[in-house]
Design a protein around this motif. Structure first.
Motif, PDB file in Angstrom:
ATOM      1  N   ARG A   1       6.290  24.060 -38.969  1.00  0.00           N
ATOM      2  CA  ARG A   1       7.643  24.621 -38.905  1.00  0.00           C
ATOM      3  C   ARG A   1       8.157  24.627 -37.458  1.00  0.00           C
ATOM      4  O   ARG A   1       9.296  24.277 -37.192  1.00  0.00           O
ATOM      5  N   SER A   2       7.304  25.025 -36.516  1.00  0.00           N
ATOM      6  CA  SER A   2       7.692  25.041 -35.102  1.00  0.00           C
ATOM      7  C   SER A   2       7.980  23.628 -34.613  1.00  0.00           C
ATOM      8  O   SER A   2       8.940  23.396 -33.877  1.00  0.00           O
ATOM      9  N   LEU A   3       7.137  22.687 -34.998  1.00  0.00           N
ATOM     10  CA  LEU A   3       7.371  21.298 -34.598  1.00  0.00           C
ATOM     11  C   LEU A   3       8.671  20.773 -35.189  1.00  0.00           C
ATOM     12  O   LEU A   3       9.439  20.070 -34.516  1.00  0.00           O
ATOM     13  N   ASN A   4       8.954  21.112 -36.442  1.00  0.00           N
ATOM     14  CA  ASN A   4      10.192  20.685 -37.076  1.00  0.00           C
ATOM     15  C   ASN A   4      11.411  21.260 -36.348  1.00  0.00           C
ATOM     16  O   ASN A   4      12.399  20.564 -36.122  1.00  0.00           O
ATOM     17  N   LEU A   5      11.344  22.547 -35.969  1.00  0.00           N
ATOM     18  CA  LEU A   5      12.446  23.169 -35.235  1.00  0.00           C
ATOM     19  C   LEU A   5      12.651  22.487 -33.882  1.00  0.00           C
ATOM     20  O   LEU A   5      13.777  22.306 -33.429  1.00  0.00           O
ATOM     21  N   ALA A   6      11.553  22.098 -33.249  1.00  0.00           N
ATOM     22  CA  ALA A   6      11.657  21.409 -31.956  1.00  0.00           C
ATOM     23  C   ALA A   6      12.243  20.015 -32.125  1.00  0.00           C
ATOM     24  O   ALA A   6      13.108  19.586 -31.348  1.00  0.00           O
ATOM     25  N   LEU A   7      11.791  19.303 -33.133  1.00  0.00           N
ATOM     26  CA  LEU A   7      12.297  17.943 -33.359  1.00  0.00           C
ATOM     27  C   LEU A   7      13.744  17.942 -33.823  1.00  0.00           C
ATOM     28  O   LEU A   7      14.458  16.960 -33.643  1.00  0.00           O
ATOM     29  N   SER A   8      14.186  19.047 -34.402  1.00  0.00           N
ATOM     30  CA  SER A   8      15.578  19.185 -34.847  1.00  0.00           C
ATOM     31  C   SER A   8      16.476  19.748 -33.746  1.00  0.00           C
ATOM     32  O   SER A   8      17.643  20.024 -33.983  1.00  0.00           O
ATOM     33  N   TRP A   9      15.911  19.971 -32.571  1.00  0.00           N
ATOM     34  CA  TRP A   9      16.633  20.509 -31.415  1.00  0.00           C
ATOM     35  C   TRP A   9      17.141  21.932 -31.642  1.00  0.00           C
ATOM     36  O   TRP A   9      18.065  22.386 -30.985  1.00  0.00           O
ATOM     37  N   VAL A  10      16.551  22.658 -32.596  1.00  0.00           N
ATOM     38  CA  VAL A  10      16.889  24.064 -32.816  1.00  0.00           C
ATOM     39  C   VAL A  10      16.117  24.920 -31.813  1.00  0.00           C
ATOM     40  O   VAL A  10      16.555  25.970 -31.403  1.00  0.00           O
ATOM     41  N   ARG A  11      14.990  24.413 -31.405  1.00  0.00           N
ATOM     42  CA  ARG A  11      14.088  25.135 -30.501  1.00  0.00           C
ATOM     43  C   ARG A  11      13.548  24.158 -29.460  1.00  0.00           C
ATOM     44  O   ARG A  11      13.290  23.001 -29.768  1.00  0.00           O
ATOM     45  N   ASP A  12      13.396  24.631 -28.227  1.00  0.00           N
ATOM     46  CA  ASP A  12      12.826  23.787 -27.176  1.00  0.00           C
ATOM     47  C   ASP A  12      11.307  23.817 -27.267  1.00  0.00           C
ATOM     48  O   ASP A  12      10.709  24.808 -27.671  1.00  0.00           O
ATOM     49  N   ILE A  13      10.690  22.715 -26.851  1.00  0.00           N
ATOM     50  CA  ILE A  13       9.235  22.645 -26.815  1.00  0.00           C
ATOM     51  C   ILE A  13       8.828  21.927 -25.540  1.00  0.00           C
ATOM     52  O   ILE A  13       9.479  20.984 -25.109  1.00  0.00           O
ATOM     53  N   SER A  14       7.773  22.439 -24.924  1.00  0.00           N
ATOM     54  CA  SER A  14       7.206  21.816 -23.735  1.00  0.00           C
ATOM     55  C   SER A  14       5.742  21.540 -24.008  1.00  0.00           C
ATOM     56  O   SER A  14       5.026  22.399 -24.529  1.00  0.00           O
ATOM     57  N   LEU A  15       5.295  20.359 -23.644  1.00  0.00           N
ATOM     58  CA  LEU A  15       3.913  19.969 -23.851  1.00  0.00           C
ATOM     59  C   LEU A  15       3.191  19.941 -22.510  1.00  0.00           C
ATOM     60  O   LEU A  15       3.668  19.306 -21.569  1.00  0.00           O
ATOM     61  N   LEU A  16       2.077  20.630 -22.432  1.00  0.00           N
ATOM     62  CA  LEU A  16       1.223  20.561 -21.252  1.00  0.00           C
ATOM     63  C   LEU A  16       0.142  19.529 -21.566  1.00  0.00           C
ATOM     64  O   LEU A  16      -0.801  19.820 -22.294  1.00  0.00           O
ATOM     65  N   LYS A  17       0.315  18.332 -21.034  1.00  0.00           N
ATOM     66  CA  LYS A  17      -0.603  17.242 -21.367  1.00  0.00           C
ATOM     67  C   LYS A  17      -1.582  16.919 -20.251  1.00  0.00           C
ATOM     68  O   LYS A  17      -2.596  16.293 -20.485  1.00  0.00           O
ATOM     69  N   THR A  18      -1.266  17.318 -19.029  1.00  0.00           N
ATOM     70  CA  THR A  18      -2.137  17.023 -17.896  1.00  0.00           C
ATOM     71  C   THR A  18      -3.117  18.176 -17.699  1.00  0.00           C
ATOM     72  O   THR A  18      -2.702  19.311 -17.482  1.00  0.00           O
ATOM     73  N   PRO A  19      -4.409  17.884 -17.779  1.00  0.00           N
ATOM     74  CA  PRO A  19      -5.389  18.968 -17.622  1.00  0.00           C
ATOM     75  C   PRO A  19      -5.406  19.480 -16.185  1.00  0.00           C
ATOM     76  O   PRO A  19      -5.089  18.748 -15.246  1.00  0.00           O
ATOM     77  N   PRO A  20      -5.770  20.745 -15.997  1.00  0.00           N
ATOM     78  CA  PRO A  20      -5.909  21.281 -14.643  1.00  0.00           C
ATOM     79  C   PRO A  20      -6.981  20.504 -13.872  1.00  0.00           C
ATOM     80  O   PRO A  20      -7.916  19.967 -14.475  1.00  0.00           O
TER      81      PRO A  20
END
Length: 175
Positions: A136-155
């Motif tokens: 549901r959260s991913l769908n809201l992000a893909l629909s631009w209803v909700r922003d999403i940020s991905l942390l892909k680079t490891p510390p």
């Protein structure tokens, strides 16, 4: 914010919390588990109490008297940060100047809990942290209803996990 375990999602949350605190706003940090709430409380207290901010914890392990005091302190503005679990999701919750709510492991909250969280106050910033976002959260992000940020680079210095799938091997188990 979505990122693997150990990818510093909590550090990002701490930065947003500090901005709110510096702007004289209160912060709520909700966790779905008592153990995780206490872990967050220890880290939050260590980070912010030396800066002069008052940090409290509220879970089912605290007494009713303590819970009443925390709710009073939130309402009169004498407390800056509360790390809590579902226990604070009640009609009695009132904050003097709430600015940010951090929701850790959002996928572990039910729909009714999420509605209560959403209804706490409509003009605040809500930051959700998750290593495993729900569809549901991913769908809201893909629909631009909700922003999403991905942390892909490891510390720096983080080692990758190597989990091979092998057949049963007694010698390997003993080593």
């Amino acid at each position: 914010i979505v990122g693997d375990v150990g990818f510093w999602k909590t550090e990002v949350a701490f930065n947003s919390m500090l901005i709110a605190l510096e702007n004289k706003k209160q912060v709520l940090f909700i966790s779905p588990l008592v153990v995780l709430a206490h872990e967050h409380f220890i880290k939050t207290h260590a980070r912010f109490s030396d800066l002069g901010y008052k940090v409290e914890v509220l879970t089912r392990l605290q007494s009713q008297k303590h819970a009443t005091m925390v709710l009073k302190w939130l309402a009169d503005g004498s407390i800056d940060i509360v790390v809590w679990t579902h226990r604070l999701l009640s009609d009695k919750l009132a904050c003097k100047n709430l600015g940010v709510m951090v929701v850790d492991e959002e996928h572990k909250f039910g729909v009714s809990d999420k509605e209560k969280i959403k209804n706490i106050k409509s003009d605040i910033d809500i930051l959700s942290l998750s290593a495993t976002p729900i569809p549901r959260s991913l769908n809201l992000a893909l629909s631009w209803v909700r922003d999403i940020s991905l942390l892909k680079t490891p510390p720096r210095g983080r080692k990758s996990i190597h989990a091979p799938v092998l057949e049963f091997n007694e010698a390997l188990i003993q080593s």
